[in-house]
Write an enzyme that holds these catalytic residues in place. Structure first.
Site, PDB file in Angstrom:
ATOM      1  N   TYR A   1      -3.197  23.804   3.315  1.00  0.00           N
ATOM      2  CA  TYR A   1      -1.694  23.782   2.711  1.00  0.00           C
ATOM      3  C   TYR A   1      -1.042  24.630   3.634  1.00  0.00           C
ATOM      4  CZ  TYR A   1      -3.523  27.915   0.330  1.00  0.00           C
ATOM      5  OH  TYR A   1      -4.255  28.975   0.326  1.00  0.00           O
TER       6      TYR A   1
ATOM      7  N   LYS B   1     -17.819  29.516   5.584  1.00  0.00           N
ATOM      8  CA  LYS B   1     -16.441  29.414   4.723  1.00  0.00           C
ATOM      9  C   LYS B   1     -16.731  28.265   3.784  1.00  0.00           C
ATOM     10  CE  LYS B   1     -11.555  30.302   4.716  1.00  0.00           C
ATOM     11  NZ  LYS B   1     -10.601  30.720   5.562  1.00  0.00           N
TER      12      LYS B   1
ATOM     13  N   GLU C   1     -12.230  37.820   9.850  1.00  0.00           N
ATOM     14  CA  GLU C   1     -12.623  36.362   9.997  1.00  0.00           C
ATOM     15  C   GLU C   1     -12.166  35.579  11.549  1.00  0.00           C
ATOM     16  OE1 GLU C   1      -9.703  33.986   7.714  1.00  0.00           O
ATOM     17  OE2 GLU C   1     -10.902  32.306   7.764  1.00  0.00           O
TER      18      GLU C   1
ATOM     19  N   CYS D   1     -12.227  34.942   3.519  1.00  0.00           N
ATOM     20  CA  CYS D   1     -10.751  34.620   3.218  1.00  0.00           C
ATOM     21  C   CYS D   1     -10.764  33.997   1.927  1.00  0.00           C
ATOM     22  CB  CYS D   1     -10.023  34.252   4.253  1.00  0.00           C
ATOM     23  SG  CYS D   1      -8.172  34.387   4.442  1.00  0.00           S
TER      24      CYS D   1
END
Lengths: 293, 266
Positions: free
Chosen positions: A128, A122, A54, A158
């Site tokens: 978070y 994505k 990524e 991911c």
């Protein structure tokens, strides 16, 4: 070209190369040079597909540098050069995509036959803990299967694997291989590997079992702003057995031959996809029925 | 040096942890282009562990250690500092800062040994910073996670550094790693036991996300929990980037977060 000297793959065998690299934050040109080196190396091994992590062209924790490293994949000379160098070998590269109306996307570009043939965005943007992707990127809308060398692949970036829906969707669209690319940071635990590696292997093995397909996981290595990326790239066979791993904490090119016939054989024995109930798996908004929350 | 192993939840695989931390310092040296490390070797476990990690990351010749007594009651020992330097094969240079501290104290230091201690922290940092600049070296902090959470890594003292190799390890974990590497360090059993209790509370507050009342319900001394909570809250402003009066839409660290690891071609 050393490609001719590489051992040939057999019928139904698909040779993948996972490039576990340490991208430099914001150094697109330098990262592209290192992509070229890995492309040459993977070609010399006769790979059908080379996978980078990524955001492999840019590094991960870009924050307010994100717009400065964005490119339009369909017109980027840099990607065109990578694609031409790759030749017949397909390549998946991670990048910041400049979309329409100023939107930026955490995307994967598929290079094949000397050109950019697909771009996937994505779907889930973690915001978070140390992650801030929701501030800088716009999420993609749907997963979409792609074709490489006559085989069907699904690309997940991911966090997309931490939600079961996209993997299942891609498998139902015919994906024989789920290609997961990641910039997954590590943290320590009581064992001689990152605690995060257990989570990733749990997810990739579960995805390979539930979706009866191959799963490749390509993670980066190196440090950014005190965060370490442990690597631990690996390949999981249909059913959930890990067949190959890259070492932790160092750059590595993992070459693995996938017997794609195993997908069909397992799906005949274990008809999880055929028995799929989209009416039950498509959860309503909010994640549960009223009265159950 | 005997002390209990880290409590449940804080155990680490020591070899892997050392490998990762060595990688952190090696990466920091590579990205800054500096030649090595300057470490204040006081003799306590954090300073000894940082010196050992620096040697692994850069090699013996690129690690410079200093002992900086200030003429005030030391919590750690010169003996341990010399033993650690010998064990690591390092040359330990001693600069006696007592005259400087006395001069500053005479100009307006606070009463008692605490006043001299407060003056000693920035003076030590000043000397280390100068040595770092002269030798083109990084000066890693020896502050632990416990120090950072409780305000012991002050901005003018051990907190004035750009790299914190131990900043996500509690003191009890640092001592465990130092013991694993068979490093000699100065230990004070009573102080270490108190720090272990503090670390246990911090771990439950921040790693397990428990409320103070839940920690007490799990058997921790309420007075210890109250004191840790009070110290942690008081130290929060010192852990934040400098507070900027925001006047534009590009205020540093508020609107504009530019990663320090970034190269220049982006």
């Amino acid at each position: 070209m050393a490609e001719q000297d590489a051992p040939p793959t057999g019928a139904g065998t698909f040779r993948v190369a996972l490039a576990q690299v340490a991208s430099r934050l914001g150094e697109v040109d330098e990262n592209a040079e290192r992509h070229l080196e890995r492309i040459e190396e993977a070609r010399s091994h006769g790979a059908d597909l080379l996978v980078f992590p990524e955001l492999s062209l840019t590094g991960y924790r870009l924050l307010h540098l994100t717009p400065r490293v964005a490119i339009d994949p369909l017109s980027s000379p840099l990607l065109g050069n990578l694609a031409r160098t790759a030749g017949k070998m397909a390549v998946i590269v991670g990048l910041v995509e400049r979309g329409s109306h100023g939107a930026l996307h955490n995307s994967a570009a598929l290079l094949a036959d000397g050109a950019v043939t697909d771009v996937q965005r994505k779907l889930y943007l973690p915001s978070y803990g140390l992650f801030q992707e929701g501030r800088f990127f716009v999420a993609g809308s749907r997963p979409r299967a792609v074709t490489v060398g006559g085989h069907t692949l699904g690309i997940l970036i991911c966090e997309d694997l931490w939600h079961p829906g996209p993997a299942r969707h891609l498998a139902l669209c015919g994906a024989e291989i789920l290609v997961v690319i990641s910039s997954g940071p590590g943290h320590l635990g009581r064992d001689p590997h990152p605690a995060t590696q257990e989570s990733w292997e749990l997810l990739t093995r579960a995805a390979a079992l539930q979706n009866t397909c191959w799963v490749t996981y390509t993670n980066r290595v190196g440090w950014e702003e005190g965060v370490f990326f442990p690597g631990g790239s690996h390949v999981v066979a249909p059913g959930g057995r890990i067949v190959a791993r890259s070492p932790l904490l160092e750059e590595h090119l993992l070459i693995v031959d996938l017997d794609l016939g195993e997908v069909g054989r397992l799906r005949r024995r274990l008809s999880l996809l055929a028995d799929s109930r989209p009416d039950l798996e498509d959860l309503p908004e909010g994640g549960g029925e009223e009265g159950e929350r | 040096m005997s002390s209990p192993p880290p409590p449940p939840g804080l155990e680490l695989d020591p070899d892997f942890a050392v490998r990762v931390l060595t990688g952190f310092l090696r990466d920091a040296r590579h990205k800054t282009g500096l030649s090595g490390f300057v470490v204040e070797l006081s003799g306590d476990a954090p300073s000894v562990l940082v010196a050992a990690l620096a040697v692994r990351a850069a090699g013996l010749q690129r690690v410079h250690t200093f002992h900086l007594p200030c003429g005030v009651p030391e919590t750690t020992g010169a003996t341990a500092a010399h033993a650690a330097a010998d064990a690591l094969g390092l040359t330990l240079q001693t600069f006696d800062l007592a005259p400087v501290i006395e001069a500053l104290f005479a100009a307006g230091g606070g009463p008692g040994p605490e006043g001299r201690q407060r003056l000693a922290r920035p003076v030590r940092r000043l000397v280390l910073g100068e040595r770092g600049a002269a030798l083109a070296c990084l000066v890693p902090s020896t502050a632990t996670k416990s120090d950072l959470l409780l305000g012991r890594g002050t901005l003018t003292g051990d907190g004035a550094s750009t790299v914190y190799p131990l900043g996500d390890l509690y003191g009890v974990q640092v001592r465990a790693l130092a013991r694993h590497l068979e490093l000699p360090f100065h230990a004070e059993p009573r102080r270490d036991a108190a720090e272990d209790s503090t670390d246990a509370v911090l771990h439950q507050l921040f790693d397990r996300d428990l409320a103070p009342s839940e920690i007490v319900a799990r058997g921790q001394d309420p007075d210890v929990v109250d004191e840790v909570v009070r110290q942690e809250r008081r130290s929060r402003p010192g852990r934040r980037p400098p507070v900027v009066a925001r006047l534009s839409t590009s205020a540093v660290n508020l609107d504009l977060e530019l990663p320090g690891d970034r190269g220049d071609s982006g």
